[in-house]
Design a protein around this motif. Structure first.
Motif, PDB file in Angstrom:
ATOM      1  N   VAL A 157      36.827  37.335  39.122  1.00 42.59           N
ATOM      2  CA  VAL A 157      35.854  37.431  40.218  1.00 42.59           C
ATOM      3  C   VAL A 157      35.010  36.169  40.304  1.00 42.59           C
ATOM      4  CG1 VAL A 157      33.846  38.707  41.054  1.00 42.59           C
ATOM      5  CG2 VAL A 157      35.818  39.936  40.131  1.00 42.59           C
ATOM      6  N   LEU A 158      34.685  35.632  39.160  1.00 41.38           N
ATOM      7  CA  LEU A 158      33.852  34.431  39.077  1.00 41.38           C
ATOM      8  C   LEU A 158      34.355  33.351  40.022  1.00 41.38           C
ATOM      9  CD1 LEU A 158      31.624  33.028  37.414  1.00 41.38           C
ATOM     10  CD2 LEU A 158      33.396  32.337  35.807  1.00 41.38           C
ATOM     11  N   ARG A 159      35.639  33.132  40.022  1.00 39.94           N
ATOM     12  CA  ARG A 159      36.207  32.062  40.837  1.00 39.94           C
ATOM     13  C   ARG A 159      36.671  32.543  42.207  1.00 39.94           C
ATOM     14  NH1 ARG A 159      40.691  27.737  38.774  1.00 39.94           N
ATOM     15  NH2 ARG A 159      40.811  26.487  40.680  1.00 39.94           N
ATOM     16  N   TYR A 160      37.303  33.716  42.236  1.00 41.02           N
ATOM     17  CA  TYR A 160      38.019  34.120  43.450  1.00 41.02           C
ATOM     18  C   TYR A 160      37.390  35.294  44.182  1.00 41.02           C
ATOM     19  CZ  TYR A 160      41.758  31.191  41.447  1.00 41.02           C
ATOM     20  OH  TYR A 160      42.489  30.154  40.932  1.00 41.02           O
ATOM     21  N   GLY A 161      36.357  35.895  43.620  1.00 43.30           N
ATOM     22  CA  GLY A 161      35.738  37.050  44.261  1.00 43.30           C
ATOM     23  C   GLY A 161      36.428  38.356  43.896  1.00 43.30           C
ATOM     24  N   ASN A 162      35.840  39.451  44.362  1.00 49.01           N
ATOM     25  CA  ASN A 162      36.403  40.774  44.090  1.00 49.01           C
ATOM     26  C   ASN A 162      37.400  41.158  45.183  1.00 49.01           C
ATOM     27  OD1 ASN A 162      34.671  41.292  46.190  1.00 49.01           O
ATOM     28  ND2 ASN A 162      33.056  42.043  44.853  1.00 49.01           N
ATOM     29  N   ALA A 163      37.885  42.389  45.126  1.00 49.03           N
ATOM     30  CA  ALA A 163      38.925  42.815  46.074  1.00 49.03           C
ATOM     31  C   ALA A 163      38.492  42.560  47.513  1.00 49.03           C
ATOM     32  CB  ALA A 163      39.247  44.295  45.861  1.00 49.03           C
ATOM     33  N   ARG A 164      37.234  42.845  47.808  1.00 46.26           N
ATOM     34  CA  ARG A 164      36.713  42.631  49.177  1.00 46.26           C
ATOM     35  C   ARG A 164      36.913  41.190  49.616  1.00 46.26           C
ATOM     36  NH1 ARG A 164      31.798  45.369  49.052  1.00 46.26           N
ATOM     37  NH2 ARG A 164      32.836  46.875  50.385  1.00 46.26           N
ATOM     38  N   ASP A 165      36.618  40.269  48.736  1.00 46.20           N
ATOM     39  CA  ASP A 165      36.698  38.850  49.092  1.00 46.20           C
ATOM     40  C   ASP A 165      38.135  38.389  49.288  1.00 46.20           C
ATOM     41  OD1 ASP A 165      33.857  38.339  48.814  1.00 46.20           O
ATOM     42  OD2 ASP A 165      34.177  38.660  46.681  1.00 46.20           O
ATOM     43  N   LEU A 166      39.083  39.173  48.817  1.00 48.76           N
ATOM     44  CA  LEU A 166      40.487  38.777  48.876  1.00 48.76           C
ATOM     45  C   LEU A 166      41.243  39.462  50.000  1.00 48.76           C
ATOM     46  CD1 LEU A 166      41.157  38.817  45.035  1.00 48.76           C
ATOM     47  CD2 LEU A 166      40.840  36.810  46.487  1.00 48.76           C
ATOM     48  N   CYS A 167      40.538  40.202  50.827  1.00 44.66           N
ATOM     49  CA  CYS A 167      41.213  40.970  51.884  1.00 44.66           C
ATOM     50  C   CYS A 167      40.889  40.399  53.259  1.00 44.66           C
ATOM     51  CB  CYS A 167      40.782  42.429  51.800  1.00 44.66           C
ATOM     52  SG  CYS A 167      41.594  43.456  53.031  1.00 44.66           S
ATOM     53  N   LEU A 168      41.930  40.098  54.011  1.00 43.52           N
ATOM     54  CA  LEU A 168      41.743  39.569  55.364  1.00 43.52           C
ATOM     55  C   LEU A 168      41.784  40.667  56.421  1.00 43.52           C
ATOM     56  CD1 LEU A 168      44.110  36.482  55.107  1.00 43.52           C
ATOM     57  CD2 LEU A 168      41.612  36.432  55.155  1.00 43.52           C
ATOM     58  N   GLY A 169      42.569  41.696  56.195  1.00 43.28           N
ATOM     59  CA  GLY A 169      42.687  42.738  57.209  1.00 43.28           C
ATOM     60  C   GLY A 169      43.309  43.985  56.628  1.00 43.28           C
ATOM     61  N   ILE A 170      43.060  45.109  57.283  1.00 45.99           N
ATOM     62  CA  ILE A 170      43.637  46.380  56.813  1.00 45.99           C
ATOM     63  C   ILE A 170      44.125  47.216  57.999  1.00 45.99           C
ATOM     64  CG2 ILE A 170      42.273  46.606  54.688  1.00 45.99           C
ATOM     65  CD1 ILE A 170      40.422  48.557  56.245  1.00 45.99           C
ATOM     66  N   ASP A 171      45.135  48.005  57.735  1.00 40.68           N
ATOM     67  CA  ASP A 171      45.422  49.169  58.554  1.00 40.68           C
ATOM     68  C   ASP A 171      44.818  50.368  57.828  1.00 40.68           C
ATOM     69  OD1 ASP A 171      46.792  47.898  60.563  1.00 40.68           O
ATOM     70  OD2 ASP A 171      48.782  48.565  59.933  1.00 40.68           O
ATOM     71  N   ALA A 172      44.289  51.306  58.588  1.00 43.70           N
ATOM     72  CA  ALA A 172      43.684  52.475  57.956  1.00 43.70           C
ATOM     73  C   ALA A 172      43.811  53.672  58.876  1.00 43.70           C
ATOM     74  CB  ALA A 172      42.209  52.209  57.646  1.00 43.70           C
ATOM     75  N   VAL A 173      43.801  54.844  58.262  1.00 42.37           N
ATOM     76  CA  VAL A 173      43.714  56.074  59.037  1.00 42.37           C
ATOM     77  C   VAL A 173      42.300  56.605  58.873  1.00 42.37           C
ATOM     78  CG1 VAL A 173      44.582  58.416  59.334  1.00 42.37           C
ATOM     79  CG2 VAL A 173      46.164  56.552  58.754  1.00 42.37           C
ATOM     80  N   LEU A 174      41.641  56.836  59.999  1.00 43.01           N
ATOM     81  CA  LEU A 174      40.263  57.319  59.979  1.00 43.01           C
ATOM     82  C   LEU A 174      40.252  58.847  59.836  1.00 43.01           C
ATOM     83  CD1 LEU A 174      38.770  54.882  62.661  1.00 43.01           C
ATOM     84  CD2 LEU A 174      38.862  54.663  60.163  1.00 43.01           C
ATOM     85  N   PRO A 175      39.099  59.415  59.525  1.00 36.17           N
ATOM     86  CA  PRO A 175      39.053  60.860  59.249  1.00 36.17           C
ATOM     87  C   PRO A 175      39.529  61.741  60.404  1.00 36.17           C
ATOM     88  CG  PRO A 175      37.088  59.792  58.397  1.00 36.17           C
ATOM     89  CD  PRO A 175      37.822  58.754  59.196  1.00 36.17           C
ATOM     90  N   ASP A 176      39.485  61.234  61.635  1.00 34.23           N
ATOM     91  CA  ASP A 176      39.993  62.047  62.753  1.00 34.23           C
ATOM     92  C   ASP A 176      41.497  61.884  62.932  1.00 34.23           C
ATOM     93  OD1 ASP A 176      40.254  59.528  63.810  1.00 34.23           O
ATOM     94  OD2 ASP A 176      39.048  59.901  65.606  1.00 34.23           O
ATOM     95  N   GLY A 177      42.139  61.150  62.036  1.00 34.79           N
ATOM     96  CA  GLY A 177      43.583  60.971  62.127  1.00 34.79           C
ATOM     97  C   GLY A 177      43.992  59.809  63.017  1.00 34.79           C
TER      98      GLY A 177
END
Lengths: 473, 473
Positions: A157-177
């Motif tokens: 994390v010190l150098r490259y950041g945590n998971a958040r810092d390494l993510c450019l985009g996501i597909d996701a399913v929201l609670p309403d489907g």
């Protein structure tokens, strides 16, 4: 908002919406978690083959008001993946969505489905001459969707950041489907609210990440690793400053190791070679990763020399081969296992402003001494201000000798951390373990806004009920 | 949700909640924006002295259902700081909250109130031997609160990230007037939903950021700057890969410069020295920042040699002094002013996956040629995939000769960008300019979630009404 159990009638309905292959047996592995704090339960396990099936399963759960527990590799440490009580939920495992959809070395991007195991992403990146820097002890079984949902941290994390810092985009399913398509490979995109980061770290309570576009980094061409004996935590932080002055961002890892951890290794895993005996009180594991021709060994030797000269360190070993490097990392990575074998009274994953660390370590030791006779193993990601502050029985005693003491120790530690501007959960998340801490220590306006967002996006309360936010709150 | 004007009765009530000094004259500067697209209006301008006064002003606005326009330095390019129509709003200027609360060089952190001008943060960081990397052309008047609210980008994103990546914590006032305390200096804090990133980039529609804890970086000890003549955008990207192979993260800036921009400078700002004449079709401005002893000049010369050898570049100038470096940056930084003087038919701030850039540039040129006779100046933050793709009248003509063409050009450009997985707003945001684009191109599930969050946090719709999300949507 009372939920219903995922009973036979629900499973029968589910079968009309998703393929038979997605309906799984409720095996014990879905109901256990690494620390054995909870025993889970489930009415059904579904393992969809694609995002559309995830959406169908969530819509079915919404129609039936059945709780949904998103499930990655099952390696979380705060119980976000476990439903110990209440109506039996549907466990939604991403294990079949395990395809790496594309590697773009010229863009430094990899696109992976949520069920891909972290180690496999490392391997795919490596095969393309790149590095995916997120690295945690559970990398062989943790899945990237879970890493993102919990905003995993780890040793780089010190150098490259945590998971958040390494993510450019996501597909996701929201609670309403509904399916949110956002699998962008863009470095910049200022088109509205940052829902990506809202879902990252939400521990499955606002939706399910189904795929992600992730940043890769150039592979450092030379790596230098050393275990250095430092004159305390403050000296260790000064050494980190010195290292950064000398090599800038090239400091990839800077891990504090407590002499107590060495002693635990000696007691429980004696085959692991410890380079210093007796154990010095404090050490750091330093890793530098440098670009072409920059001389990692020489840089480490220069740091070692400067550290000796300024009195920050007194001894050290430098790895001269890959095997020696692995041996040094083995020490760091087996400390959690040694801790587990010793058995803690209370374990903490805290973070502090860097300038508060030294004071906290001294003050906490003194405060806990007033509560009882303990051994403390305080180690971890020092460069991030992230300490795994774990409290153990005195030698010759077990945690059974400390009845009721766990919560008292924890309260005292968290109280001291918060008073110094720190966090009671640096990288593990809230899950079901720390909902009470969040209620107690969280900013009231922030908590109210979190509840408003949860109610807005998940009005039925089906997504991971009881995690992060308590139902009654 | 009809809003009321900030009329005399409202101002009279406001006086009972905040100090007299906070009530300002509605000067013209609050009602103008850099591109002259809109004329603003306001019933009152308030400039609170502290977060509590911000909260009081927002509560008063909520009680009276008066719109609130948060106002930083007024440098935004998409009209988020301007209310051209509807009931006259309260402009909430952060200009008096301009204190740097603390600099923590040993933590690489600075804490600043929202009204601090970006340049002043640079200076405070520099005085502590550190770098605050966010750098944009408007740095002399933009304020950090606005930089965060718009998630500003600029010339150092490649190495250090955008405003979002540089922020550790914020204090903010939410639309109900509650104060969210989150000014943490922590590198890791996984305690619930990421409201910091939700407010960053929300352009003042979900609340007002009042202070921020920001990351500093070590100052590179050596800087090397060069303007290189490259054989097209694809060669420029290959050169970037080569540079990263050679020096890793040390590539701080990698800016594409279009020969057309040189010609515009020659026409409108002839005093600016251009090192190549006639202008080559494509150039890149490269800057390396290296740690101690690593030899920035030598690294640039090595890159230049490798670029020549592989046919990626054909010519170049290296800065050998601070003055020469400034002169190269002057070229880059004056291109927007030259553009302004020429007068565009349509300007675009787009981003693309890196591997789509070359194809997009070729295809867009061909597509626009079918619409009319244009000059195109395509420049910007190539390493981030972020192009300022600006379309101008043919030589000897003005934008008046292209009636109705601006929207057609814009639609065509945005269509081609989106088709290649790109964004119609890379770094400038949505504001009031691009709400239609967001409606048209935004993912429907994401838009629905954005609206649900807006309604949950700002049910009265008082915060920056009409920005980002259209009222009717």
């Amino acid at each position: 908002m009372n939920l219903n159990s995922a009973n036979d009638a629900f499973v029968a309905k589910l079968r009309s919406h998703i393929s038979e292959a997605a309906i799984r047996t409720v095996e014990p592995r879905y109901l256990e978690e690494p620390r054995g704090k909870w025993q889970g339960q489930a009415g059904v396990v579904v393992a969809p083959a694609n995002t559309e099936e995830v959406a169908a399963a969530i819509r079915a759960a919404g129609d039936a008001r059945v709780g949904v527990i998103p499930y990655g590799g099952g390696t979380g440490l705060v119980g976000a993946q476990i439903m110990p009580e209440g109506p039996a939920p549907m466990i939604l495992s991403l294990e079949r969505m395990n395809t790496i959809r594309g590697v773009y070395p010229e863009e430094n991007v990899i696109v992976a489905e949520a069920g891909v195991i972290l180690q496999e992403i490392h391997e795919a990146a490596g095969a393309a001459g790149r590095l995916f820097p997120l690295s945690i002890a559970a990398k062989g079984s943790a899945r990237i969707g879970g890493n993102l949902s919990t905003n995993a941290g780890g040793v780089n994390v010190l150098r490259y950041g945590n998971a958040r810092d390494l993510c450019l985009g996501i597909d996701a399913v929201l609670p309403d489907g509904s399916i949110m398509h956002g699998l962008t490979r863009l470095r910049k995109d200022n088109t509205g609210y940052d829902l990506r980061n809202l879902l990252i770290g939400a521990e499955g309570t606002l939706g399910v990440i189904t795929a992600a576009a992730l940043k890769l980094a150039p592979r450092p061409q030379e790596t230098g690793t050393a275990l250095l004996v430092v004159n305390g935590p403050a000296a260790a932080l000064d050494l980190l400053s010195l290292a950064r002055d000398q090599v800038g961002e090239a400091v990839s890892s800077f891990e504090l190791i407590d002499g107590q951890g060495f002693d635990f290794l000696a007691d429980t895993l004696p085959d692991i070679r410890r380079p210093f005996d007796p154990a010095p009180p404090w050490m750091v594991l330093v890793e530098l990763g440098l670009s072409g021709g920059a001389g990692a060994q020489a840089a480490l030797e220069r740091l070692f020399g400067a550290g000796l000269e300024t009195g920050l360190l007194s001894d050290g070993v430098l790895a001269h081969s890959g095997a020696q490097r692995d041996a040094l990392w083995e020490i760091r990575e087996q400390i959690p296992e040694a801790n587990r074998r010793v058995g803690s009274v209370s374990s903490h994953d805290v973070s502090l402003p860097l300038s508060e660390i030294d004071g906290f370590i001294a003050a906490a030791r003194a405060a806990l001494a007033q509560l009882g006779d303990f051994r403390i193993n305080c180690f971890g990601h020092l460069g991030d201000g992230n300490l795994h502050y774990n409290v153990f029985p005195a030698r010759g005693r077990t945690r059974a000798d400390y009845p009721g003491m766990g919560p008292r120790v924890q309260e005292r530690v968290h109280e001291m951390v918060v008073a110094r501007g720190g966090s009671f959960s640096a990288e593990h998340g809230v899950g079901r373990l720390k909902t009470g801490d969040l209620e107690r220590w969280g900013d009231p306006a922030r908590l109210a806004a979190m509840r408003a967002i949860k109610a807005a996006l998940d009005p039925l309360g089906i997504m991971n009920p009881g995690a992060v936010l308590t139902a009654g709150g």
